[in-house]
Design an enzyme around this catalytic site. Structure first.
Site: not given
Ligand code: GLU
Length: 512
Positions: A265-267
Site C-alpha cells: 500500500s501507499k502507507r
C-alpha cells in the site's frame, strides 16, 4: 476461436496509479505487442462520487513516461469510442432493461435504512453481514415483491431505485482463467449486485461487461482483486446472450509488502521510504504530495524492467530486459499465481544496471539536464561530460548522481579539516611543486603512464606512494572516494589540478 487480440487497461480515475495499476497496464501492453494486437485505454468513471480531478491526466502521463502507451482510446483514436464511460452513459440502460425483461434483473427501491434493517434482521453468528440475495430478496421492496403497476407508479413519482442482477440459487459459476486454470464459485457466494443506478449510470459490473463486449475485448488481464467480481460478469455475458464473445480472463497476483504479508500500500511506501506511484502526485483533497519513481530519479526503462518481473518470470535467470526483449519473452502462462514480494533495493539495482548498460553518449544525454540545471552558467562541453560519465557510470544508482556525487568534476572541492588531517606530514610544499611541475610537462593521456611517473617521483622524494595518492585524491576530489586519481588528473587537466593542489596546501597550513 481465433479472434484478434484486443486488450484494455480500464482504470477508474479515483487517484494516482500505483505500482499494481502500472503493472496491469504493462502486462496488457506486452501481451498486445507480443500478439500483434491492440491495447486500449478505457476510463471507467461511472462512480461519480469517487471522481478525482487530475487522475485521468495522471494515468495518460504515466503510461507515456513508461513508454507503454495504448494504441486506442480517446486521445489515441480508434473506432470503438468514446472510451470514457461517462461519455457512453446513453448506451447502458438498454442492457439493464433487456436483463429486466428477460427476468435476470429486477428493480429495487430499498433505502439505505431498509438495507441496514435487513442486515440486522438476518445476521447470524456464521453470517454477520447477510447479502441481498436469493434468501433475502423476497423480503425487500423490489419488482419481485411489488406488482408491476405499483413499480411503475413509484418510478413515475421519482422514487430512487436501482437495478439488481438476479443471481440464481446454488449454481456453479465457473470460468477458465489463464493464470489460475478453472475457477469456480457457487452462486450462493455471490449477491444480487447493483448493476444500474437511478442517476442513470451503470455500476462497474454492467459497464465493464457491456464495454468489453462492444469493444470486442478478447482478453481481460486485471488484478486479483477483481476475481470475485468475475462470476457476476460471467452471468452477465450469459444473460445478455454474449457467451460466445466472453473474453478470456487472466487475474494477476498481488504485489506484496516488502516486510510481511498483505498487499503493498501507499502507507508501506511512506513507512519504508520508497515511492509507490510512477510520477509525483499531489492530492487535490488533502494537498499531500508524494514523490514518484520519475522524480526519485528512476529511468523509465528500468522501472518497466522491474515491474515486469513482479509476478512474471521468463523461465530463465535473465533479469535485465529491454522493452523489446520483454515483448519477445512475455507470455501470460508464465505469470505466477502467488503474490510477488516487492523489494525496493532490487528496484535500485535495476536502475544501476540500466545506467551501466548505456553507452557513455547515451548516459551523457540523460545527465545533461541535471548539469544544465545545476551549472546553468558554465555547462561543460559534451566531450568532457561524456568522459565524466564514463568514469562515474559504475558508481551511481541514479543519473543525477553524476552531478551530485561527481560535483568535483564541475567545481572546486571543499576541504573538511577531518579530511585535511588525513594528509601525511611527508607531503611538503617542495614535493607538491615537483608534482605540479610534472603535471604541467605531462603530455601523455595514459593514466597508467602518468601513475608510473607519479610513483617514480614519490620514490625519488622519499614519499610513500600511498601518502601521495591520498593527498592527490583529497586535493582533487575533497574526499577519499571517487574514480582513479590519474584518470581524474588527465580529464581535469594540469591547470585545474594544480590549482587544487595549491589550494589544498594553503588550507593545510591553516590546520597545522
Ligand atoms: N475499473 C476497474 C479498475 O479500476 C477495472 C477492472 C477491470 O479491469 O475489469 O481497475
Amino acid at each position: 476461436m481465433n479472434r484478434p487480440v484486443r486488450v484494455r487497461f480500464a482504470p477508474s480515475p479515483t487517484g494516482p496509479l500505483h505500482l499494481g495499476g502500472m503493472r496491469t497496464a504493462l502486462y496488457n501492453y506486452l501481451f498486445a505487442r507480443k500478439m500483434g494486437g491492440t491495447f486500449i485505454l478505457r476510463i471507467e468513471d461511472t462512480d461519480q462520487n469517487r471522481f478525482v480531478p487530475g487522475a485521468e491526466a495522471y494515468i495518460t502521463e504515466s503510461l507515456k513516461w513508461a513508454g507503454i502507451e495504448p494504441t486506442e482510446g480517446d486521445i489515441y483514436g480508434g473506432n470503438y469510442g468514446p472510451y470514457k464511460q461517462s461519455d457512453r452513459k446513453h448506451l447502458y440502460k438498454t442492457y439493464a432493461d433487456q436483463l429486466i425483461a428477460s427476468g435476470h434483473a429486477y428493480i429495487a427501491f430499498d433505502t439505505k435504512e431498509a438495507l441496514e434493517t435487513m442486515k440486522a434482521t438476518f445476521a447470524t453468528h456464521d453470517n454477520p453481514s447477510p447479502s441481498y440475495n436469493y434468501t433475502t430478496r423476497m423480503t425487500m421492496q423490489n419488482s419481485l415483491t411489488i406488482n408491476a403497476k405499483e413499480v411503475e407508479t413509484r418510478i413515475a413519482n421519482g422514487e430512487p431505485y436501482v437495478v439488481r442482477i438476479k443471481v440464481p440459487l446454488n449454481e456453479e459459476i465457473g470460468f477458465q482463467d489463464l493464470i489460475r486454470d478453472y475457477v469456480v464459485f457457487n452462486s450462493s457466494q455471490v449477491d444480487d449486485k447493483v448493476i444500474f443506478k437511478s442517476d442513470g449510470m451503470p455500476t462497474y459490473h454492467l459497464a465493464n461487461v457491456v464495454d468489453d463486449y462492444l469493444m470486442e475485448i478478447s482478453h481481460v488481464i486485471r488484478g486479483e482483486e477483481w476475481l470475485s467480481s468475475t462470476p457476476i460478469h460471467v452471468l452477465l455475458y450469459r444473460y445478455l446472450g454474449w457467451e460466445e464473445k466472453m473474453p478470456q480472463f487472466a487475474h494477476l497476483p498481488l504485489i506484496l509488502k516488502p516486510d510481511g504479508n498483505g498487499k503493498l500500500s501507499k502507507r508501506d511506501g511512506d513507512r519504508l521510504g520508497f515511492p509507490v506511484f510512477p510520477l509525483n502526485w499531489t492530492s487535490p483533497e488533502t494537498g499531500e504530495a508524494s514523490q514518484g519513481y520519475r522524480e526519485r530519479g528512476f529511468e523509465s526503462e528500468a522501472f518497466v524492467n522491474f515491474l515486469a518481473l513482479l509476478g512474471w518470470s521468463p523461465g530463465t535467470d535473465q533479469e535485465i530486459f529491454s522493452k523489446e526483449a520483454l515483448i519477445q519473452a512475455f507470455s501470460i502462462e508464465k505469470i505466477s499465481k502467488s503474490g510477488a514480494k516487492f523489494d525496493f533495493e532490487k528496484t535500485k539495482w535495476f536502475n544501476e544496471q540500466f545506467l551501466r548498460g548505456l553507452s557513455n553518449e547515451a548516459l551523457t544525454e540523460r545527465v545533461l539536464p541535471f548539469v544544465r540545471q545545476k551549472y546553468p552558467e558554465k555547462t561543460p562541453e559534451i566531450n568532457f561530460l561524456t568522459k565524466v560519465c564514463s568514469l562515474m557510470k559504475d558508481r551511481i544508482t541514479y543519473a543525477e548522481e553524476v552531478v551530485t556525487k561527481g560535483h568535483f568534476f564541475f567545481e572546486h572541492p571543499q576541504y573538511s579539516s577531518e579530511n585535511l588531517a588525513k594528509i601525511a606530514p611527508s607531503i611538503q610544499g617542495d614535493f607538491v611543486s615537483k608534482l605540479q611541475n610534472l603535471l604541467e610537462k605531462n603530455t601523455s593521456h595514459h593514466p597508467e603512464l602518468l601513475e608510473i611517473e607519479l610513483k617514480a617521483l614519490a620514490g625519488e622524494e622519499q614519499v610513500k606512494a600511498g601518502d601521495m595518492m591520498k593527498f592527490l585524491r583529497i586535493s582533487i576530489v575533497g574526499e577519499l572516494s571517487g574514480p582513479s586519481v590519474p584518470e581524474l588528473m588527465i580529464l581535469l587537466g594540469a591547470e585545474t589540478v594544480n590549482k587544487r593542489l595549491s589550494a589544498c596546501m594553503e588550507q593545510l597550513k591553516n590546520i597545522h
